[in-house]
Enzyme design. Structure first.
Site, PDB file in Angstrom:
ATOM      1  N   ARG A 264       1.028  -0.964   0.190  1.00 12.05           N
ATOM      2  CA  ARG A 264       0.023   0.026   0.045  1.00 12.05           C
ATOM      3  C   ARG A 264       0.813   1.174  -0.041  1.00 12.05           C
ATOM      4  NH1 ARG A 264      -5.294  -1.767   2.501  1.00 12.05           N
ATOM      5  NH2 ARG A 264      -5.434  -3.773   1.507  1.00 12.05           N
TER       6      ARG A 264
ATOM      7  N   GLU B 278       0.916   4.051   1.253  1.00 13.29           N
ATOM      8  CA  GLU B 278       0.342   5.111   2.096  1.00 13.29           C
ATOM      9  C   GLU B 278       0.833   6.262   2.029  1.00 13.29           C
ATOM     10  OE1 GLU B 278      -2.240   4.309   4.043  1.00 13.29           O
ATOM     11  OE2 GLU B 278      -2.529   2.022   3.727  1.00 13.29           O
TER      12      GLU B 278
ATOM     13  N   ARG C 171      -0.202   2.553  12.530  1.00 11.39           N
ATOM     14  CA  ARG C 171      -1.100   1.439  12.257  1.00 11.39           C
ATOM     15  C   ARG C 171      -1.041   1.290  10.765  1.00 11.39           C
ATOM     16  NH1 ARG C 171      -6.396   1.824  11.261  1.00 11.39           N
ATOM     17  NH2 ARG C 171      -7.185   3.996  11.182  1.00 11.39           N
ATOM     18  N   HIS C 172      -0.205   1.986   9.879  1.00 11.93           N
ATOM     19  CA  HIS C 172      -0.222   1.641   8.559  1.00 11.93           C
ATOM     20  C   HIS C 172       1.294   1.570   8.047  1.00 11.93           C
ATOM     21  CE1 HIS C 172      -4.112   3.710   8.760  1.00 11.93           C
ATOM     22  NE2 HIS C 172      -4.269   2.777   7.691  1.00 11.93           N
TER      23      HIS C 172
ATOM     24  N   GLU D 273      -9.017  -1.629  13.969  1.00 15.61           N
ATOM     25  CA  GLU D 273      -9.318  -2.660  13.038  1.00 15.61           C
ATOM     26  C   GLU D 273      -8.198  -3.628  12.548  1.00 15.61           C
ATOM     27  OE1 GLU D 273     -10.590  -0.873   9.208  1.00 15.61           O
ATOM     28  OE2 GLU D 273      -9.658  -2.521   8.290  1.00 15.61           O
TER      29      GLU D 273
ATOM     30  N   SER E 236     -11.265  -6.634   7.680  1.00 14.15           N
ATOM     31  CA  SER E 236     -12.297  -6.146   6.853  1.00 14.15           C
ATOM     32  C   SER E 236     -12.782  -7.361   5.898  1.00 14.15           C
ATOM     33  CB  SER E 236     -11.640  -5.210   5.663  1.00 14.15           C
ATOM     34  OG  SER E 236     -11.810  -3.870   6.292  1.00 14.15           O
TER      35      SER E 236
ATOM     36  N   ARG F 238      -0.806  -6.051  12.733  1.00 18.25           N
ATOM     37  CA  ARG F 238      -2.054  -5.613  13.436  1.00 18.25           C
ATOM     38  C   ARG F 238      -2.114  -6.444  14.550  1.00 18.25           C
ATOM     39  NH1 ARG F 238      -5.951  -1.430  10.292  1.00 18.25           N
ATOM     40  NH2 ARG F 238      -4.196  -0.040   9.429  1.00 18.25           N
TER      41      ARG F 238
HETATM   42  P1  ATP Z   1      -9.210  -0.188   5.456  1.00 17.74           P
HETATM   43  O1  ATP Z   1      -8.342  -0.371   4.229  1.00 17.74           O
HETATM   44  O2  ATP Z   1     -10.179  -1.397   5.745  1.00 17.74           O
HETATM   45  O3  ATP Z   1     -10.040   1.201   5.749  1.00 17.74           O
HETATM   46  P2  ATP Z   1      -7.468   0.443   7.453  1.00 17.74           P
HETATM   47  O4  ATP Z   1      -7.415   0.205   8.609  1.00 17.74           O
HETATM   48  O5  ATP Z   1      -6.425   0.992   6.744  1.00 17.74           O
HETATM   49  O6  ATP Z   1      -8.134  -0.299   6.626  1.00 17.74           O
HETATM   50  P3  ATP Z   1      -8.413   3.168   6.736  1.00 17.74           P
HETATM   51  O7  ATP Z   1      -9.415   3.392   5.927  1.00 17.74           O
HETATM   52  O8  ATP Z   1      -6.886   3.567   6.481  1.00 17.74           O
HETATM   53  O9  ATP Z   1      -8.386   1.765   7.513  1.00 17.74           O
HETATM   54  O10 ATP Z   1      -8.681   3.976   8.181  1.00 17.74           O
HETATM   55  C1  ATP Z   1      -9.794   3.636   8.825  1.00 17.74           C
HETATM   56  C2  ATP Z   1     -10.079   5.010   9.556  1.00 17.74           C
HETATM   57  O11 ATP Z   1      -9.177   5.405  10.136  1.00 17.74           O
HETATM   58  C3  ATP Z   1     -10.912   5.814   8.352  1.00 17.74           C
HETATM   59  O12 ATP Z   1     -12.206   6.107   8.716  1.00 17.74           O
HETATM   60  C4  ATP Z   1      -9.902   7.139   8.833  1.00 17.74           C
HETATM   61  O13 ATP Z   1     -10.932   8.107   9.248  1.00 17.74           O
HETATM   62  C5  ATP Z   1      -8.953   6.887   9.874  1.00 17.74           C
HETATM   63  N1  ATP Z   1      -7.780   7.256   9.420  1.00 17.74           N
HETATM   64  C6  ATP Z   1      -6.954   6.925   8.242  1.00 17.74           C
HETATM   65  N2  ATP Z   1      -5.748   7.245   8.265  1.00 17.74           N
HETATM   66  C7  ATP Z   1      -5.646   8.110   9.000  1.00 17.74           C
HETATM   67  C8  ATP Z   1      -4.567   8.891   9.555  1.00 17.74           C
HETATM   68  N3  ATP Z   1      -3.266   8.921   8.988  1.00 17.74           N
HETATM   69  N4  ATP Z   1      -4.832   9.850  10.696  1.00 17.74           N
HETATM   70  C9  ATP Z   1      -6.165   9.800  11.226  1.00 17.74           C
HETATM   71  N5  ATP Z   1      -6.869   8.870  10.930  1.00 17.74           N
HETATM   72  C10 ATP Z   1      -6.810   8.177   9.841  1.00 17.74           C
HETATM   73  P1  AMO Z   2      -8.371  -3.773   4.018  1.00 18.62           P
HETATM   74  O1  AMO Z   2      -8.070  -2.829   2.978  1.00 18.62           O
HETATM   75  O2  AMO Z   2      -9.290  -3.197   5.363  1.00 18.62           O
HETATM   76  O3  AMO Z   2      -9.258  -4.794   3.173  1.00 18.62           O
HETATM   77  O4  AMO Z   2      -7.128  -4.551   4.539  1.00 18.62           O
HETATM   78  C1  AMO Z   2      -7.310  -5.568   5.415  1.00 18.62           C
HETATM   79  C2  AMO Z   2      -6.451  -5.527   6.627  1.00 18.62           C
HETATM   80  O5  AMO Z   2      -5.337  -5.480   6.436  1.00 18.62           O
HETATM   81  C3  AMO Z   2      -4.520  -4.427   7.582  1.00 18.62           C
HETATM   82  N1  AMO Z   2      -4.062  -3.277   6.902  1.00 18.62           N
HETATM   83  C4  AMO Z   2      -3.037  -2.933   7.082  1.00 18.62           C
HETATM   84  N2  AMO Z   2      -2.189  -3.247   8.032  1.00 18.62           N
HETATM   85  C5  AMO Z   2      -0.880  -2.318   7.969  1.00 18.62           C
HETATM   86  N3  AMO Z   2      -0.514  -1.339   7.196  1.00 18.62           N
HETATM   87  C6  AMO Z   2      -1.653  -0.783   6.273  1.00 18.62           C
HETATM   88  N4  AMO Z   2      -1.291   0.114   5.461  1.00 18.62           N
HETATM   89  C7  AMO Z   2      -2.687  -1.748   6.050  1.00 18.62           C
HETATM   90  N5  AMO Z   2      -3.873  -1.603   5.440  1.00 18.62           N
HETATM   91  C8  AMO Z   2      -4.887  -2.371   5.836  1.00 18.62           C
HETATM   92  C9  AMO Z   2      -5.812  -4.108   8.463  1.00 18.62           C
HETATM   93  C10 AMO Z   2      -7.053  -4.495   7.541  1.00 18.62           C
HETATM   94  O6  AMO Z   2      -8.076  -4.722   8.612  1.00 18.62           O
HETATM   95  N6  AMO Z   2      -9.458  -7.014   0.237  1.00 18.62           N
HETATM   96  C11 AMO Z   2      -9.804  -6.392   1.531  1.00 18.62           C
HETATM   97  C12 AMO Z   2     -10.116  -7.695   2.575  1.00 18.62           C
HETATM   98  C13 AMO Z   2     -11.308  -8.515   2.189  1.00 18.62           C
HETATM   99  O7  AMO Z   2     -12.672  -7.794   2.185  1.00 18.62           O
HETATM  100  O8  AMO Z   2     -11.149  -9.730   2.020  1.00 18.62           O
HETATM  101  C14 AMO Z   2      -8.903  -5.572   2.126  1.00 18.62           C
HETATM  102  O9  AMO Z   2      -7.754  -5.493   1.722  1.00 18.62           O
HETATM  103  O10 AMO Z   2      -5.720  -5.311   9.321  1.00 18.62           O
END
Ligand code: ATP
Ligand code: AMO
Length: 466
Positions: A238, A240, A246-247, A389, A392, A440
């Site tokens: 990703r 990012e 957490r990313h 989280e 997903s 995570r």
């Molecule tokens: P997914 O890809 O399923 O959404 P994720 O855990 O990577 O998984 P994000 O979409 O990146 O989730 O973020 C989830 C929530 O966290 C979002 O609704 C967003 O508001 C918040 N968020 C994401 N990045 C940031 C950031 N850099 N700072 C603050 N809040 C964030």
């Molecule tokens: P999503 O984008 O929510 O869903 O990713 C699934 C899970 O992967 C982890 N995750 C991350 N961990 C570390 N760094 C990141 N940048 C990051 N982004 C996501 C989280 C998240 O819950 N295809 C769908 C899944 C599905 O529906 O099967 C997907 O990628 O733990």
């Protein structure tokens, strides 16, 4: 060959035995010309080795040689196990080795960028030591990551990556026992798989391509290929652009995809049983590791129920509302509201692990199946540990024309995913699945504050080395 003993297995039962160990010279302390103490560390466990000059066994020269060893040099020690009268401070094992021989296998440079003993202390211990006027260096995250091979030697890190290995192992074992087939999908793909912009683009022999943002498209195509139930453990990329706790730009995905007979709750049933099994087994198999992690980063064991709590998104919004937090009922939760909801759920239901499902369709990826009775919502879910989280998941759209319509509606050029959409034209089973972020899971199970702690060599927007 000679017989080796692991430092971690040295115990009173071995009293009087001659043993041979190999490990790091963590510290050497000379008491006099005739006596010295050497702490040897192996895989995070430490033992005190006593050198005392005695005729025909330990010479003055050997004591001198040992006290001259640089920290972290790799050494062999041969000696007899003894049980001291008082408890040993500064070593994990409660027996000593009365040394007969010390060999240096590999020397470390004398000036190390990280002192392992300092790097292994908890914040509380550091504060106390500083107050007591001790000389020590607080090792910051960047320094740790710059010199990761040294940082990895701390007992907590030895624990973290052994726990991580067990998470993967238990995931795999559970799914195999449930009839899932392990697969490997390509990591070089033609376009984005999540519809997002956060992709690493590259040149594939003249064609535009990118590193897979998830195995999403191909794991679904494996279902179209009649594997019924599949899982994958693999890298996820990703691009990012935000810098959070957490990313990561590269993480390990634990992915699942399966046929659904009647309802997406079948997918949540797998999540439920998989994670209760996972937490039970971790607590049972990783006691020493969890203890080592907790010593540096104190945490409470995760609270979870035998049957995982499921709340609908609307129930979540309602809980927040009752606590005075207004959330757009058709929007997504932000980091702060996720945390808050985690606290409210813990207070009301006594669990730090729960499933939130029936999300608004608008906040889910294009491949998500809308609810048949109310297409404002979707057959989807997220799963949380301690308010963050980790998963997903969803039922997917398996009707090709509708899938193309949904992709268009989400602003995706259908041409870029035409082979995926077309794979549903040859008869496709209803199906769903989920993706788990391995780093995570470990981070949140142990209540660690940063995902970089659970990635061996983390990749974030600013870091691609070491
Ligand atoms: P997914 O890809 O399923 O959404 P994720 O855990 O990577 O998984 P994000 O979409 O990146 O989730 O973020 C989830 C929530 O966290 C979002 O609704 C967003 O508001 C918040 N968020 C994401 N990045 C940031 C950031 N850099 N700072 C603050 N809040 C964030
Ligand atoms: P999503 O984008 O929510 O869903 O990713 C699934 C899970 O992967 C982890 N995750 C991350 N961990 C570390 N760094 C990141 N940048 C990051 N982004 C996501 C989280 C998240 O819950 N295809 C769908 C899944 C599905 O529906 O099967 C997907 O990628 O733990």
């Amino acid at each position: 060959g000679r017989e080796w003993t692991e430092v971690g297995s040295l115990a009173e039962g071995l009293e009087g035995r001659t043993v041979l160990v190999r490990g790091r010279a963590q510290t050497v302390r000379a008491v006099s010309k005739k006596m010295a103490f050497l702490i040897v560390r192996e895989k995070g466990f430490t033992v005190q080795c006593v050198l005392s000059v005695s005729p025909d066994v330990v010479s003055l020269g050997m004591v001198k040689f040992t006290t001259g060893l640089s920290r972290e040099s790799y050494v062999d020690v041969e000696g007899t196990v003894s049980v001291p009268n008082s408890p040993i401070k500064g070593a994990s094992q409660q027996v000593e080795i009365q040394v007969r021989k010390v060999y240096c296998i590999s020397k470390a440079v004398p000036a190390l960028p990280i002192n392992i003993e300092d790097a292994a202390r908890s914040e509380l211990e550091i504060d106390k030591a500083l107050q007591a006027g001790e000389q020590l260096v607080r090792v910051n995250q960047d320094t740790r990551l710059n010199f990761r091979v040294l940082d990895l030697r701390t007992p907590s890190n030895q624990g973290i990556f052994r726990v991580q290995c067990q998470v993967e192992n238990i995931f795999r074992q559970f799914l195999l026992s449930e009839g899932f087939v392990g697969i490997h999908t390509p990591k070089l793909i033609a376009g984005s798989s999540e519809g997002g912009s956060a992709v690493f683009r590259l040149d594939y022999k003249g064609q535009p391509a990118c590193l897979a943002q998830s195995p999403q498209l191909h794991k679904q195509m494996a279902i179209c290929g009649d594997f019924g139930r599949v899982f994958e453990v693999g890298p996820v990329f990703r691009a990012e652009d935000s810098f959070t706790h957490r990313h990561l730009c590269e993480f390990t995905g634990l992915d699942v995809e399966m046929e659904i007979k009647e309802h997406y709750s079948e997918v949540m049933d797998i999540v439920d049983r998989l994670f209760v099994e996972l937490f039970d087994r971790l607590n049972e198999r990783c006691q020493k590791e969890l203890e080592a992690i907790g010593k540096q980063y104190p945490f409470e064991p995760l609270k979870y129920l035998r049957k995982t709590l499921r709340l609908t998104f609307q129930e979540g919004v309602q809980l927040l509302k009752e606590a005075g937090i207004e959330i757009d009922p058709l929007g997504d939760l932000n980091t702060e509201s996720e945390r808050k909801l985690g606290q409210l759920v813990l207070e009301k239901y006594g669990t730090e692990f729960y499933i939130l499902h029936h999300y608004p369709l608008a906040v889910r990826p294009f491949y998500t199946m809308p609810c048949s009775d109310d297409p404002t919502y979707s057959n989807s879910f997220d799963v949380f540990i301690r308010g963050e989280e980790i998963i997903s998941g969803a039922q997917r759209v398996h009707l090709p024309d509708f899938l193309a319509t949904r992709a268009e509606a989400c602003g995706i050029d259908v041409k870029t995913i035409s082979t995926y959409v077309d794979s549903f034209r040859y008869g496709a089973p209803p199906h769903g699945g989920f993706g788990v972020g391995l780093e995570r899971v470990v981070m949140l199970f142990c209540a660690l504050n940063n995902i970089r702690k659970t990635s061996l060599f983390p990749r974030d927007p600013l870091r691609i080395a070491p």
